[in-house]
Design a protein around this motif. Structure first.
Motif, PDB file in Angstrom:
ATOM      1  N   LYS A 187       0.843  -1.194   0.000  1.00  0.00           N
ATOM      2  CA  LYS A 187       0.000   0.000   0.000  1.00  0.00           C
ATOM      3  C   LYS A 187       0.877   1.243   0.000  1.00  0.00           C
ATOM      4  CE  LYS A 187      -2.065  -0.933   3.779  1.00  0.00           C
ATOM      5  NZ  LYS A 187      -2.980  -0.810   4.942  1.00  0.00           N
ATOM      6  N   ILE A 188       0.284   2.320  -0.585  1.00  0.00           N
ATOM      7  CA  ILE A 188       0.911   3.648  -0.509  1.00  0.00           C
ATOM      8  C   ILE A 188       0.232   4.371   0.638  1.00  0.00           C
ATOM      9  CG2 ILE A 188       1.291   5.819  -1.698  1.00  0.00           C
ATOM     10  CD1 ILE A 188       1.271   4.303  -4.328  1.00  0.00           C
ATOM     11  N   ASP A 189       0.987   4.604   1.705  1.00  0.00           N
ATOM     12  CA  ASP A 189       0.397   5.236   2.884  1.00  0.00           C
ATOM     13  C   ASP A 189       0.317   6.749   2.735  1.00  0.00           C
ATOM     14  OD1 ASP A 189       0.135   2.769   4.016  1.00  0.00           O
ATOM     15  OD2 ASP A 189       2.038   2.875   5.119  1.00  0.00           O
ATOM     16  N   ASP A 190       1.291   7.360   2.123  1.00  0.00           N
ATOM     17  CA  ASP A 190       1.270   8.820   2.062  1.00  0.00           C
ATOM     18  C   ASP A 190       2.200   9.265   0.947  1.00  0.00           C
ATOM     19  OD1 ASP A 190       0.739  11.419   2.597  1.00  0.00           O
ATOM     20  OD2 ASP A 190       1.789  11.504   4.545  1.00  0.00           O
ATOM     21  N   VAL A 191       1.878  10.466   0.402  1.00  0.00           N
ATOM     22  CA  VAL A 191       2.721  11.087  -0.618  1.00  0.00           C
ATOM     23  C   VAL A 191       2.891  12.539  -0.233  1.00  0.00           C
ATOM     24  CG1 VAL A 191       2.969  11.677  -3.045  1.00  0.00           C
ATOM     25  CG2 VAL A 191       1.865   9.523  -2.408  1.00  0.00           C
ATOM     26  N   TRP A 192       4.102  13.043  -0.127  1.00  0.00           N
ATOM     27  CA  TRP A 192       4.368  14.450   0.148  1.00  0.00           C
ATOM     28  C   TRP A 192       5.671  14.863  -0.515  1.00  0.00           C
ATOM     29  CZ3 TRP A 192       5.651  10.502   3.219  1.00  0.00           C
ATOM     30  CH2 TRP A 192       6.939  10.503   3.769  1.00  0.00           C
ATOM     31  N   GLY A 193       5.585  15.988  -1.104  1.00  0.00           N
ATOM     32  CA  GLY A 193       6.785  16.521  -1.766  1.00  0.00           C
ATOM     33  C   GLY A 193       7.314  15.497  -2.775  1.00  0.00           C
ATOM     34  N   GLU A 194       8.593  15.126  -2.599  1.00  0.00           N
ATOM     35  CA  GLU A 194       9.240  14.151  -3.467  1.00  0.00           C
ATOM     36  C   GLU A 194       9.281  12.781  -2.811  1.00  0.00           C
ATOM     37  OE1 GLU A 194      13.073  15.720  -4.174  1.00  0.00           O
ATOM     38  OE2 GLU A 194      12.368  17.487  -5.284  1.00  0.00           O
ATOM     39  N   ASN A 195       8.478  12.519  -1.794  1.00  0.00           N
ATOM     40  CA  ASN A 195       8.565  11.305  -1.003  1.00  0.00           C
ATOM     41  C   ASN A 195       7.248  10.542  -1.054  1.00  0.00           C
ATOM     42  OD1 ASN A 195      11.189  12.095   0.084  1.00  0.00           O
ATOM     43  ND2 ASN A 195      10.001  13.682   1.139  1.00  0.00           N
ATOM     44  N   VAL A 196       7.400   9.208  -0.932  1.00  0.00           N
ATOM     45  CA  VAL A 196       6.241   8.314  -0.877  1.00  0.00           C
ATOM     46  C   VAL A 196       6.485   7.332   0.256  1.00  0.00           C
ATOM     47  CG1 VAL A 196       4.921   6.532  -2.070  1.00  0.00           C
ATOM     48  CG2 VAL A 196       5.751   8.525  -3.328  1.00  0.00           C
ATOM     49  N   ALA A 197       5.474   7.149   1.136  1.00  0.00           N
ATOM     50  CA  ALA A 197       5.557   6.193   2.230  1.00  0.00           C
ATOM     51  C   ALA A 197       4.818   4.929   1.827  1.00  0.00           C
ATOM     52  CB  ALA A 197       4.979   6.780   3.508  1.00  0.00           C
ATOM     53  N   LEU A 198       5.531   3.760   1.880  1.00  0.00           N
ATOM     54  CA  LEU A 198       4.974   2.459   1.519  1.00  0.00           C
ATOM     55  C   LEU A 198       4.899   1.579   2.749  1.00  0.00           C
ATOM     56  CD1 LEU A 198       6.972   1.677  -1.768  1.00  0.00           C
ATOM     57  CD2 LEU A 198       4.700   2.720  -1.565  1.00  0.00           C
ATOM     58  N   LYS A 238       3.222  17.390   7.330  1.00  0.00           N
ATOM     59  CA  LYS A 238       3.100  17.266   8.777  1.00  0.00           C
ATOM     60  C   LYS A 238       3.864  16.029   9.224  1.00  0.00           C
ATOM     61  CE  LYS A 238      -1.481  19.440   8.981  1.00  0.00           C
ATOM     62  NZ  LYS A 238      -2.916  19.270   9.409  1.00  0.00           N
ATOM     63  N   ASN A 239       4.745  16.270  10.148  1.00  0.00           N
ATOM     64  CA  ASN A 239       5.518  15.134  10.674  1.00  0.00           C
ATOM     65  C   ASN A 239       4.605  14.170  11.397  1.00  0.00           C
ATOM     66  OD1 ASN A 239       8.030  16.061   9.800  1.00  0.00           O
ATOM     67  ND2 ASN A 239       8.227  17.415  11.588  1.00  0.00           N
ATOM     68  N   PRO A 240       4.699  12.892  11.079  1.00  0.00           N
ATOM     69  CA  PRO A 240       3.874  11.917  11.795  1.00  0.00           C
ATOM     70  C   PRO A 240       4.333  11.790  13.244  1.00  0.00           C
ATOM     71  CG  PRO A 240       5.428  10.804  10.380  1.00  0.00           C
ATOM     72  CD  PRO A 240       5.559  12.276  10.070  1.00  0.00           C
ATOM     73  N   VAL A 241       3.403  11.412  14.078  1.00  0.00           N
ATOM     74  CA  VAL A 241       3.693  11.218  15.500  1.00  0.00           C
ATOM     75  C   VAL A 241       4.040   9.740  15.710  1.00  0.00           C
ATOM     76  CG1 VAL A 241       2.798  11.377  17.843  1.00  0.00           C
ATOM     77  CG2 VAL A 241       2.155  13.088  16.125  1.00  0.00           C
ATOM     78  N   TYR A 242       5.256   9.524  16.211  1.00  0.00           N
ATOM     79  CA  TYR A 242       5.696   8.151  16.452  1.00  0.00           C
ATOM     80  C   TYR A 242       5.756   7.909  17.952  1.00  0.00           C
ATOM     81  CZ  TYR A 242       7.232   8.252  11.594  1.00  0.00           C
ATOM     82  OH  TYR A 242       7.283   8.356  10.251  1.00  0.00           O
ATOM     83  N   GLU A 243       5.324   6.757  18.306  1.00  0.00           N
ATOM     84  CA  GLU A 243       5.448   6.356  19.700  1.00  0.00           C
ATOM     85  C   GLU A 243       6.825   5.732  19.916  1.00  0.00           C
ATOM     86  OE1 GLU A 243       2.367   3.738  20.668  1.00  0.00           O
ATOM     87  OE2 GLU A 243       0.736   5.189  20.368  1.00  0.00           O
TER      88      GLU A 243
END
Length: 1226
Positions: A1007-1018, A1102-1107
């Motif tokens: 899955k593609i979780d997020d897309v921002w700027g030049e980045n993609v989170a998989l 927006k920076n994700p919040v990590y535990e």
């Protein structure tokens, strides 16, 4: 000048005594005077000008007398004849040199004596003769190497001079070789140093090599002939030139007699400036100037090592070496002292009889001070006085003597400081001069003088040469307090000379004249006629008790056992015990040193005599057959007798027959031209003259070479040897047989080879080093004193063969109730005869009857003995058999019990199967598991507790191992395989883990979780099928929607989510993910269903919040311990890996007992890998080992078994060992 090394400094501090002078004769023969020149020559070279007459004769005259100079050279005045022959200086000397040589002794002190040369120089060699110079000049003119030759030159003492030679290099490919010589042979290349330097340069434009020899600070003895030699391949050129050294014309200070007391050294830099012998010859004593008080200690500290000896004698130092050793110690750097504010001076000097004061200043006045002399504590006395002044501690020494010359030190607490005290003696003066004396030959002469000190050091000289008394010398010196007496026993005319005595403060000389006393002949010699063998006694008496010489017929008489010369007082005798004819003649006695002769004639009468001294005791003469015999018998008699030879009463006449007699003065000869065996017999010789007759019998024995021996016989043969015997020859040739030579050849060859070079004394011989299996023949030669006989007939042919060596490693293979199986190894050495087979024998215990187990030879090295009674004990042996016979038997060392032994089963899992056995799908699996056990055990295989399907898995069993074979492995074959080995009631089990792996399946969802700027989170989920192996990572690829070409972005990625960056804005991307395990990537990949569009308009990220991730983890073993076998005496290791956070604490245990501080164990832990090393384990180290990991979250343990195996003769035998030959069960 370079600083001396430590070794050189030690040599300077302890100078060795000067070597004894060489003989002038040797120096004259060599033609070159070295720096160790004879004492006479050394004195002559430094002789003063006070004797111009001698100097003129020696060749130091000016150029007005060229003839004398040419004959004498520049030889020293003391020995003009010897130095004239040696010719050690140029033939010319200018007028200035003569003036310098004739200057007063005061001016000569500056001149350096010849012995002051540095060690690398010698005096050189005389110039070659005129003919040689002409020849050398002619050769030089023919050569073209030297374009500029060195020219002869003149230099003053102390100045420098340079000689130049140039070589043209136009036709030369490399640099020529140049050598500089002094005289004929002295190569100056090894002498370069302080006074000599050799240089060479090359000018590239003119292509000329320039060679320079520079002499620095020239000395007189540098003068002489020099030679320059240049070589290049086959070309040679040389040039001779002369160096003339002129004395300096400057004045020198007055002579210090104490510094002159030191002799010139042998070419050392510390040689004295004045030779003592020359000083005596000069006979001019300059009044010693009064010198101010000098501190010798300061002089030595600031002086060069070469001046130590001169200063020592000048100031009366007796123990120079001891003083230098102390000087070396005092030069050490003193550490700053905490106890002493001021320490002792390094050294003190005091005159004999004076008073010295030692002062130290203490930092703490309460410290106790002790004074020591040479390590012994000093107590207060009238001689040693102690004073205390504040912090100063003072010690006075009164009335100093030579015994007070020592090392002193003072201690304060734990520290000490030391000093040296030197006691100086005043110079010794001559208080009573020598007086001129006259004496007669043979008298005792005493020359007496007195000095100012008792037992002073005094030297005596004769004509300038020091007198050294010895055990065989006629000179000895008596010392009575201040009186010194030179005693000459039995003075002769040679003792007429000028005698001198010298001390450190003065000298005295006197002349001794020894003359002869008038001599008269009181009883003259008388003529005598004596019979042969009688005593001859010639006696005369003269008026004086002097020795003399006897002559016979004008020749000196040598005293022998036959002739004795007796001198007793005034009587002289010549006694001949047994008169001989050669003793006849005219005898004359001549007293020594007198022109008086006492003559007498002696006539000896000699009857006929036959002299057979050269023959054997039985007068036997041996001659070789066929040779010529000339037997010459010396005869004597006066008048000469007539000789007659005869044999068997038949006279042998003089003539030309084969056997004839010949007469000569003083001998008679029997001649046999060609000796034959029949010529042996007794021959008679008779002599007759007026004085009587003489007869003698001589036995002549004709000998020949012996007859050949009979053919030898060979009695025994081996692998490369045989034993042969033979009989002596029938006829020994008239001479005893000395020995035999033996020869050997191959039967098919005609070349004989001698086997012994030393005679064989016996009639038996053992030839060796033959080739096994080859036929040979031997023959014999007999040898006597005459020669070697003809060879014997050859022996019968024989072939060397040998049995093999015994079989090796005879062991028991197996035992049943009725059989015993033995096995062995072939012999180490078989030989040319080969090996036909083996014979196995056995006998029952208590009997000696060996029974053959095999009726026919067996070729194998294993055999089973059958039909044996149960519980019987037998001994077994085996022999190897070939054409030469049976070898020595090989025994089994102990009796064998005929009874089957039950051996408990033992499974020997290979090392690689103790861990999980991993194979890929499709590969073959072939596992071989050895085991032990008797009788043959029963084997059972199970997979995961169930029976194995033999259609899929093949099992093959033998007596010693079991094999699991799978042709193509499948994942279903993975599992735990259990093996059970059973022998009667004994059971042994083992397990093997087999893992068949394959490539994994693709991830389930991407899955593609997020897309921002030049980045993609998989993100993705792991695959359902991991291929039976852990997933080791993922590979992520991207593709542009336009081209759909895939590019790898990330490899070997371990997480299930990732961020892809640096994408191109405005493009649209798809992504796919591959799974990866130990077999590789999955065949397919899972692709994202949606695409990711990289928008051109940016948006706020927006920076994700990590535990916070909890990294804590309880201990867990990622790699377990495995059961291990170890070899006794070899280090063993147990390994496992553990994971945990916080880092767990590791504890090792053996049989539930913790291992703590045991030197036999070493424990390591590195990156989670835990290792226990057991050093050189023994069977007692076997057992159950446990590794325990503990942290705050939990505890975990893992165990394994360790079994230690024992090696017997290189064979690993676990369990019940089989003991081999020579071993015992412990």
């Amino acid at each position: 000048m370079p600083e001396p090394t430590k070794k050189e400094e030690n040599e300077v501090l302890a100078p060795a005594p000067a070597s004894p002078p060489e003989e002038p004769k040797k120096e004259k023969e060599a033609g070159t005077a070295t720096i160790t020149e004879p004492k006479k020559e050394k004195e002559a070279r430094t002789a003063p000008a006070a004797e111009p007459k001698k100097e003129k004769e020696a060749g130091t005259a000016p150029a007005a007398e060229p003839k004398k100079e040419k004959e004498a050279g520049t030889a020293p005045a003391a020995e003009p004849k010897k130095e004239k022959e040696a010719g050690t200086a140029p033939a010319k000397e200018p007028k200035k040199e003569k003036e310098a040589r004739t200057a007063p002794a005061k001016d000569e002190e500056e001149a350096t004596p010849p012995s002051a040369l540095p060690p690398e120089w010698s005096i050189g060699e005389p110039p070659a003769g005129e003919e040689q110079d002409k020849q050398q000049n002619a050769n030089s003119q023919l050569s073209t190497l030297l374009v500029e030759k060195p020219q002869s030159g003149t230099v003053k003492v102390g100045e420098n001079i340079t000689f130049i030679a140039k070589v043209k290099a136009e036709d030369l490919l490399k640099k020529p070789t140049i050598k500089w010589f002094k005289g004929k042979w002295m190569d100056l290349a090894s002498k370069a140093g302080k006074h000599l330097q050799l240089k060479e340069t090359f000018e590239r434009h003119s292509r000329v090599y320039t060679f320079e020899m520079q002499i620095i600070q020239a000395k007189e003895n540098f003068a002489g002939n020099y030679r320059c030699e240049v070589t290049y391949k086959d070309k040679f050129d040389s040039c001779s030139f002369d160096l003339e050294v002129l004395e300096s014309t400057g004045t020198t200070p007055n002579i210090d007699i104490r510094s002159a007391f030191k002799r010139s050294g042998e070419g050392q830099d510390d040689a004295g400036e004045l030779d003592f012998s020359g000083l005596l010859k000069r006979r001019e004593v300059k009044q010693q100037e009064e010198q101010p008080e000098v501190d010798v200690w300061e002089l030595l500290k600031n002086a060069k090592p070469s001046e130590y000896e001169k200063i020592a004698f000048q100031y009366g130092i007796t123990d120079l070496r001891g003083m230098l050793r102390r000087l070396k110690r005092m030069r050490r750097v003193e550490k700053k002292s905490a106890a002493f504010a001021r320490i002792l001076d390094p050294a003190y000097q005091i005159d004999k009889g004076g008073r010295v004061r030692f002062v130290v200043e203490l930092a703490d006045p309460k410290l106790e001070v002790k004074w020591y002399k040479n390590g012994q504590e000093i107590r207060p006395s009238t001689k040693y006085i102690f004073e205390h002044k504040g912090c100063e501690r003072i010690m006075f020494i009164n009335n100093c003597s030579l015994t007070d010359d020592a090392e002193y030190y003072v201690t304060a607490g734990d520290e000490k400081c030391s000093t040296e005290l030197f006691v100086r003696e005043p110079p010794v003066m001559v208080t009573k001069q020598l007086e001129d004396t006259k004496a007669y030959c043979g008298e005792r002469v005493e020359l007496e003088c007195e000095v100012s000190e008792d037992d002073a050091n005094v030297k005596w000289f004769k004509n300038g040469e020091e007198i050294i008394p010895g055990p065989r010398s006629r000179y000895f010196i008596k010392v009575e307090g201040k009186k010194h007496i030179l005693v000459i026993e039995g003075a002769t005319k040679a003792d007429t000379a000028e005698y001198s005595v010298m001390t450190t403060g003065g000298q005295s000389s006197a002349k001794l004249n020894v003359d002869l006393k008038p001599l008269k002949v009181l009883t003259p010699l008388t003529d005598q006629t004596v019979n042969l063998g009688k005593e001859i006694c010639l006696k005369c008496e003269i008026s004086e008790n002097i020795s003399g010489k006897w002559t016979k017929n004008g020749l000196p008489v040598q005293e022998t056992d036959h002739l004795k010369v007796v001198h007793k007082g005034r009587i002289h005798k010549l006694v001949i015990a047994n008169a001989l004819t050669e003793d006849e003649g005219d005898y004359v006695f001549t007293p020594d040193a007198y022109n008086i002769t006492v003559p007498a004639k002696v006539h000896v009468v000699d009857p006929p005599k036959i002299i057979l001294d050269g023959l054997d005791a039985d007068n036997t003469v041996t001659v070789i057959a066929g040779s010529k015999l000339r037997l010459e018998i010396p005869i004597s008699g006066e008048p000469p007798p007539k000789a007659l030879w005869s044999r068997s009463d038949k006279a042998i006449m003089e003539g030309s027959g084969r056997i004839r007699a010949e007469s000569y003065p003083g001998s008679s000869t029997l001649v046999i031209d060609v000796a034959e065996r029949d010529d042996s017999g007794v021959y008679n010789i008779s002599l007759k003259n007026e004085a009587g007759e003489a007869n003698a019998n001589i036995k002549i024995k004709v000998v020949d070479i012996p007859d050949p021996p009979v053919a030898p016989s060979v009695t025994d043969v081996g692998d490369d040897w045989c034993i042969m015997n033979w009989e002596p020859p029938v006829y020994d040739g008239g001479s005893p047989i000395l020995g035999y030579f033996i020869e050997r050849k191959k039967k098919q060859s005609s070349r004989w080879m001698r086997l012994n070079f030393d005679l064989c004394k016996e009639t038996t011989f053992e030839p060796k080093k033959m080739i096994e299996g080859v036929a040979y023949e031997v023959r014999i030669f007999a040898v006597n004193a005459v020669g070697i006989s003809k060879p014997s007939m050859p022996s019968k042919p024989f072939v060397p063969l040998a049995v093999t060596s015994p079989p090796t490693l005879l062991t028991v293979d197996s035992v049943t109730d009725t059989t015993v199986t033995m096995k062995w190894r072939p012999p180490d050495h078989i030989g040319a005869a080969g090996l036909d087979g083996y014979v196995l024998e056995y006998c029952f215990e208590g009997t000696d009857d060996w029974i053959v187990a095999n009726t026919e030879l067996i070729e194998k090295t294993k055999f089973t003995i059958t039909g044996l009674p149960t519980d019987a004990r037998i001994f077994v042996r085996v022999k190897a058999v070939n054409a030469a016979g049976a070898s020595e038997p090989k025994y089994y060392s102990q009796p064998i019990l005929v009874k089957e032994i039950i051996e408990a089963p033992k499974i020997r899992i290979p090392r690689h199967l103790k861990q999980t056995y991993i194979r890929r799908v499709g590969e073959a699996i072939n596992l071989v598991i050895p085991f032990q056990g008797k009788p043959r055990p029963e084997l059972t295989w199970k997979k995961d507790g169930a029976e194995i399907d033999k259609n899929q898995i093949n099992i093959r069993n033998s007596e010693t191992d079991t094999i699991v074979f799978i042709r193509k492995a499948e994942r279903s074959h993975s599992g735990k395989y259990d093996l059970q080995v059973k022998v009667e009631k004994f059971v042994e089990t083992a397990s093997i883990d087999i893992q068949v792996v394959d490539r994994p399946g693709p991830p389930q969802v991407v899955k593609i979780d997020d897309v921002w700027g030049e980045n993609v989170a998989l993100s993705w989920t792991p695959p359902r099928d991991d291929g039976n192996a852990a997933i080791t990572g993922y590979t992520i690829q991207k593709a542009d929607k336009k081209s759909m070409e895939w590019f790898t972005v990330i490899e070997h990625y371990h997480r299930t989510n990732a961020t892809i960056s640096e994408l191109v804005i405005g493009n649209e991307y798809y992504f796919r993910v591959f799974s990866e395990n130990m077999c590789g990537l999955s065949e397919d990949a899972t692709m994202t269903k949606e695409s990711a569009v990289i928008a051109k308009d940016g948006k706020i990220y927006k920076n994700p919040v990590y535990e916070d991730f909890d990294f804590t983890e309880a201990p867990m073993f990622t790699q377990p311990l495995v059961n291990t076998y170890a070899i006794a005496g070899y280090n063993a290791t147990l390994n496992c890996s553990v994971r945990g956070n916080p880092k767990p604490k590791i504890t090792w245990m053996k049989n539930k007992v913790a291992i703590v501080d045991d030197p036999r164990y070493r424990m390591f832990s590195n990156q989670g890998v835990c290792t226990l090393e057991i050093r050189k384990p023994s069977p007692y180290d076997g057992g159950t080992y446990c590794c325990k990991a503990v942290n705050n979250l939990g505890t975990v343990e893992i165990e394994c078994k360790l079994e230690v195996k024992v090696i017997y003769q290189g064979v690993n035998t676990p369990g019940q060992p089989v003991f081999l030959e020579g071993q015992q069960q412990l």
